[in-house]
Design an enzyme around this catalytic site. Structure first.
Site, PDB file in Angstrom:
ATOM      1  N   HIS A   1      -2.675 -49.567-102.192  1.00 55.16           N
ATOM      2  CA  HIS A   1      -1.995 -50.373-103.220  1.00 55.16           C
ATOM      3  C   HIS A   1      -2.019 -51.837-102.767  1.00 55.16           C
ATOM      4  CE1 HIS A   1       0.934 -50.364-106.654  1.00 55.16           C
ATOM      5  NE2 HIS A   1       0.935 -51.622-106.239  1.00 55.16           N
TER       6      HIS A   1
ATOM      7  N   GLN B   1       2.094 -58.545 -96.200  1.00 51.92           N
ATOM      8  CA  GLN B   1       3.365 -58.562 -95.484  1.00 51.92           C
ATOM      9  C   GLN B   1       3.757 -59.993 -95.149  1.00 51.92           C
ATOM     10  OE1 GLN B   1       4.090 -55.781 -92.322  1.00 51.92           O
ATOM     11  NE2 GLN B   1       2.218 -54.659 -92.762  1.00 51.92           N
TER      12      GLN B   1
ATOM     13  N   ARG C   1     -30.805 -54.724 -82.148  1.00 51.52           N
ATOM     14  CA  ARG C   1     -30.709 -53.541 -81.291  1.00 51.52           C
ATOM     15  C   ARG C   1     -30.420 -52.277 -82.110  1.00 51.52           C
ATOM     16  NH1 ARG C   1     -25.749 -55.601 -81.364  1.00 51.52           N
ATOM     17  NH2 ARG C   1     -23.917 -54.311 -80.966  1.00 51.52           N
TER      18      ARG C   1
ATOM     19  N   SER D   1      -1.893 -49.037 -94.345  1.00 51.82           N
ATOM     20  CA  SER D   1      -1.314 -47.721 -94.576  1.00 51.82           C
ATOM     21  C   SER D   1      -1.477 -47.252 -96.019  1.00 51.82           C
ATOM     22  CB  SER D   1       0.170 -47.768 -94.221  1.00 51.82           C
ATOM     23  OG  SER D   1       0.823 -48.745 -95.009  1.00 51.82           O
TER      24      SER D   1
ATOM     25  N   CYS E   1       3.933 -48.149-105.690  1.00 49.40           N
ATOM     26  CA  CYS E   1       3.788 -48.143-107.146  1.00 49.40           C
ATOM     27  C   CYS E   1       5.160 -48.307-107.823  1.00 49.40           C
ATOM     28  CB  CYS E   1       3.144 -46.832-107.613  1.00 49.40           C
ATOM     29  SG  CYS E   1       1.335 -46.882-107.608  1.00 49.40           S
TER      30      CYS E   1
ATOM     31  N   ASP F   1      11.130 -51.662 -94.937  1.00 45.38           N
ATOM     32  CA  ASP F   1      12.071 -50.611 -94.509  1.00 45.38           C
ATOM     33  C   ASP F   1      11.936 -50.311 -93.020  1.00 45.38           C
ATOM     34  OD1 ASP F   1      13.044 -50.120 -97.196  1.00 45.38           O
ATOM     35  OD2 ASP F   1      11.118 -49.151 -97.594  1.00 45.38           O
TER      36      ASP F   1
ATOM     37  N   HIS G   1      -1.240 -55.159-101.474  1.00 51.48           N
ATOM     38  CA  HIS G   1       0.010 -55.719-100.944  1.00 51.48           C
ATOM     39  C   HIS G   1      -0.258 -56.532 -99.698  1.00 51.48           C
ATOM     40  CE1 HIS G   1      -0.578 -52.238 -98.313  1.00 51.48           C
ATOM     41  NE2 HIS G   1       0.251 -52.818 -97.451  1.00 51.48           N
TER      42      HIS G   1
ATOM     43  N   CYS H   1       2.535 -42.865-104.115  1.00 51.83           N
ATOM     44  CA  CYS H   1       2.422 -44.162-103.448  1.00 51.83           C
ATOM     45  C   CYS H   1       3.801 -44.797-103.321  1.00 51.83           C
ATOM     46  CB  CYS H   1       1.500 -45.070-104.255  1.00 51.83           C
ATOM     47  SG  CYS H   1       1.595 -46.793-103.754  1.00 51.83           S
TER      48      CYS H   1
ATOM     49  N   GLU I   1      -3.022 -73.321 -82.416  1.00 52.26           N
ATOM     50  CA  GLU I   1      -3.550 -74.280 -83.398  1.00 52.26           C
ATOM     51  C   GLU I   1      -2.681 -75.530 -83.463  1.00 52.26           C
ATOM     52  OE1 GLU I   1      -3.995 -72.217 -87.128  1.00 52.26           O
ATOM     53  OE2 GLU I   1      -5.760 -71.135 -86.440  1.00 52.26           O
TER      54      GLU I   1
ATOM     55  N   GLN J   1     -17.975 -62.337 -78.711  1.00 50.64           N
ATOM     56  CA  GLN J   1     -19.427 -62.513 -78.771  1.00 50.64           C
ATOM     57  C   GLN J   1     -19.862 -62.082 -80.154  1.00 50.64           C
ATOM     58  OE1 GLN J   1     -21.594 -59.706 -79.019  1.00 50.64           O
ATOM     59  NE2 GLN J   1     -23.497 -60.856 -78.857  1.00 50.64           N
TER      60      GLN J   1
ATOM     61  N   PHE K   1     -17.016 -54.068 -82.945  1.00 50.83           N
ATOM     62  CA  PHE K   1     -15.908 -53.702 -82.065  1.00 50.83           C
ATOM     63  C   PHE K   1     -15.642 -54.845 -81.104  1.00 50.83           C
ATOM     64  CE2 PHE K   1     -17.314 -49.498 -83.409  1.00 50.83           C
ATOM     65  CZ  PHE K   1     -16.104 -48.873 -83.654  1.00 50.83           C
TER      66      PHE K   1
ATOM     67  N   HIS L   1      -2.208 -49.645-108.909  1.00 49.02           N
ATOM     68  CA  HIS L   1      -2.518 -49.059-107.609  1.00 49.02           C
ATOM     69  C   HIS L   1      -3.990 -49.266-107.231  1.00 49.02           C
ATOM     70  CE1 HIS L   1      -1.852 -46.145-104.367  1.00 49.02           C
ATOM     71  NE2 HIS L   1      -3.020 -45.619-104.673  1.00 49.02           N
TER      72      HIS L   1
ATOM     73  N   ASN M   1      -3.391 -56.795 -94.489  1.00 48.44           N
ATOM     74  CA  ASN M   1      -4.310 -55.850 -93.841  1.00 48.44           C
ATOM     75  C   ASN M   1      -4.929 -55.057 -94.945  1.00 48.44           C
ATOM     76  OD1 ASN M   1      -4.012 -56.200 -91.101  1.00 48.44           O
ATOM     77  ND2 ASN M   1      -2.192 -54.907 -91.013  1.00 48.44           N
TER      78      ASN M   1
HETATM   79  P1  H2U Z   1       0.510 -52.087 -94.097  1.00 54.46           P
HETATM   80  O1  H2U Z   1      -0.195 -51.366 -95.164  1.00 54.46           O
HETATM   81  O2  H2U Z   1      -0.174 -53.380 -93.692  1.00 54.46           O
HETATM   82  O3  H2U Z   1       0.816 -51.175 -92.951  1.00 54.46           O
HETATM   83  O4  H2U Z   1       1.929 -52.553 -94.708  1.00 54.46           O
HETATM   84  C1  H2U Z   1       2.798 -51.681 -95.326  1.00 54.46           C
HETATM   85  C2  H2U Z   1       4.211 -51.981 -94.868  1.00 54.46           C
HETATM   86  O5  H2U Z   1       5.097 -51.299 -95.728  1.00 54.46           O
HETATM   87  C3  H2U Z   1       4.497 -51.496 -93.443  1.00 54.46           C
HETATM   88  O6  H2U Z   1       4.885 -52.592 -92.658  1.00 54.46           O
HETATM   89  C4  H2U Z   1       6.194 -50.837 -94.975  1.00 54.46           C
HETATM   90  C5  H2U Z   1       5.641 -50.514 -93.617  1.00 54.46           C
HETATM   91  O7  H2U Z   1       6.639 -50.690 -92.633  1.00 54.46           O
HETATM   92  N1  H2U Z   1       6.790 -49.694 -95.677  1.00 54.46           N
HETATM   93  C6  H2U Z   1       8.071 -49.803 -96.203  1.00 54.46           C
HETATM   94  O8  H2U Z   1       8.717 -50.841 -96.040  1.00 54.46           O
HETATM   95  N2  H2U Z   1       8.596 -48.746 -96.913  1.00 54.46           N
HETATM   96  C7  H2U Z   1       7.952 -47.573 -97.096  1.00 54.46           C
HETATM   97  O9  H2U Z   1       8.468 -46.699 -97.780  1.00 54.46           O
HETATM   98  C8  H2U Z   1       6.657 -47.317 -96.459  1.00 54.46           C
HETATM   99  C9  H2U Z   1       6.003 -48.500 -95.790  1.00 54.46           C
HETATM  100 ZN    ZN Z   2       0.494 -47.606-105.646  1.00 57.02          ZN
END
Ligand code: H2U
Ligand code: ZN
Length: 350
Positions: free
Chosen positions: A165, A169, A30, A162, A54, A77, A167, A51, A183, A324, A313, A114, A154
């Site tokens: 760099h 969680q 499509r 966000s 970093c 945090d 990383h 950052c 599961e 789908q 989406f 980074h 993510n």
């Molecule tokens: P994401 O990029 O998946 O959002 O994960 C970054 C995490 O880092 C996010 O959960 C944390 C955010 O709460 N964070 C800190 O703990 N300290 C910071 O100074 C900024 C972001």
């Molecule tokens: Zn960094």
């Protein structure tokens, strides 16, 4: 695989979560006049003074990161969970129902660099990340108020990440959350009924057909599951029946690092970008019970569909009915399989 299935709309069953996905081959043709995303940029500095991940930089909380040279772990945090949450429960006829949830959240930096991603890191450096995942799972899982440890990444702005760099969680909590809980039920039911493991049997079947295998080494298989929802969804499944990272040998965990590098390189090579996704490891709950039913695996859910700029989406029918997809899992696996396992940024011919 019958050709008819690849030509006509059909539903596929996900035995791991008990849900269905509608597959409509052909619909991929499509025309597209929807939103076009900007391609994620690739050129980043090795160190970014702004950052918050970093080495040596100050985070939003005012805390300073160590001057780390491999991996670095800290308490989030802005943690969504706390060990200090008091006991609370609200239940009005099961209709208005809430319970306190305790736990903690951590952030793991994969590298001081980074500008790197898993796809660009050495297997040895990825193996160090896997060892940290193992330790976090063990140490958090041991806490009294932690019954489940979710490690997830993510990646990319498209996924709401966000910061570029590299990383991930870790969220450790008292309840087994919804996805692993579905599961657990399915794995348990299958084991009860057949006295075998659902994922052991599934991997055996896939290795026979090899139609949806993307890559495999001696300990892991990476495949596009038959029931994949996301266009280039991948599952990494251990060949041997093991419930979690501590249950594996160091060699197996190195093989896991190797398969992670291979899959993420193929992803990047697909559209010649740093490929966005959400990924997560599903390991057995840490509730002190025996989880013979559990089989270690990792999911990759990437949103991109046809190019660096056209994403899938999950709206409309997906929100109101069930997921789908247009491109078949078999096509997606073939596309990923034919990608080079050398990252496009490191190859001579681009
Ligand atoms: P994401 O990029 O998946 O959002 O994960 C970054 C995490 O880092 C996010 O959960 C944390 C955010 O709460 N964070 C800190 O703990 N300290 C910071 O100074 C900024 C972001
Ligand atoms: Zn960094």
């Amino acid at each position: 695989m019958t050709d008819d299935l690849l030509r006509h709309s059909h539903r596929r069953y996900n035995p791991l979560n008990g849900e269905w996905v509608l597959v409509s081959p052909g619909r991929i043709k499509r025309p597209w006049q929807g939103k076009v995303e900007n391609s994620p940029g690739l050129v980043l500095p090795k160190y970014d003074p702004d950052c918050y991940l970093c080495p040596g930089n100050i985070r939003a909380s005012g805390k300073r990161n160590l001057d780390y040279d491999s991996t670095f772990v800290f308490d989030n945090d802005f943690s969504s969970l706390s060990h200090a949450t008091p006991d609370l429960e609200l239940n009005k006829n099961g209709l208005i129902h809430a319970k306190a949830e305790r736990g903690t959240c951590r952030v793991i930096c994969f590298s001081p660099r980074h500008d790197l991603t898993l796809a660009q890191m050495d297997v040895d450096a990825i193996a160090d990340v896997v060892e940290v995942w193992k330790l976090e799972y063990e140490n958090l899982g041991r806490l009294d108020d932690v019954n489940y440890v979710q490690i997830f990444e993510n990646k990319g702005e498209l996924m709401g990440c966000s910061n570029p760099h590299p990383h991930c969680q870790v969220w450790a909590e008292s309840s087994v959350p919804v996805e692993p809980s579905k599961e657990m039920t399915r794995l348990g039911e299958y084991r009860e009924a057949k006295k075998r493991c659902l994922l052991c049997d599934y991997v055996e079947l896939e290795l026979k057909e090899r139609e949806r295998i993307v890559y495999d080494n001696s300990s892991f298989v990476a495949l596009v599951p038959f029931w994949a929802v996301w266009p280039f969804e991948v599952m990494i499944i251990s060949r041997h029946h093991v419930a979690n990272l501590p249950g594996m040998s160091r060699e197996e965990r190195c093989e896991f690092a190797e398969v992670l590098k291979n899959v993420t390189i193929r992803y990047d090579n697909l559209f010649k970008i740093s490929f966005p996704y959400s990924s997560g490891i599903h390991q057995s709950p840490t509730d002190g019970l025996v989880h013979d039913e559990w089989h270690f695996h990792m999911h990759f859910y990437p949103p991109l569909l046809r190019s660096a700029t056209v994403r899938k989406f999950m709206v409309g029918y997906e929100m109101l009915a069930n997921p789908q997809r247009d491109i078949t899992p078999e096509d997606a696996a073939a596309r990923l399989r034919e990608m080079s396992d050398i990252h496009f940024l490191n190859s001579e011919v681009m």
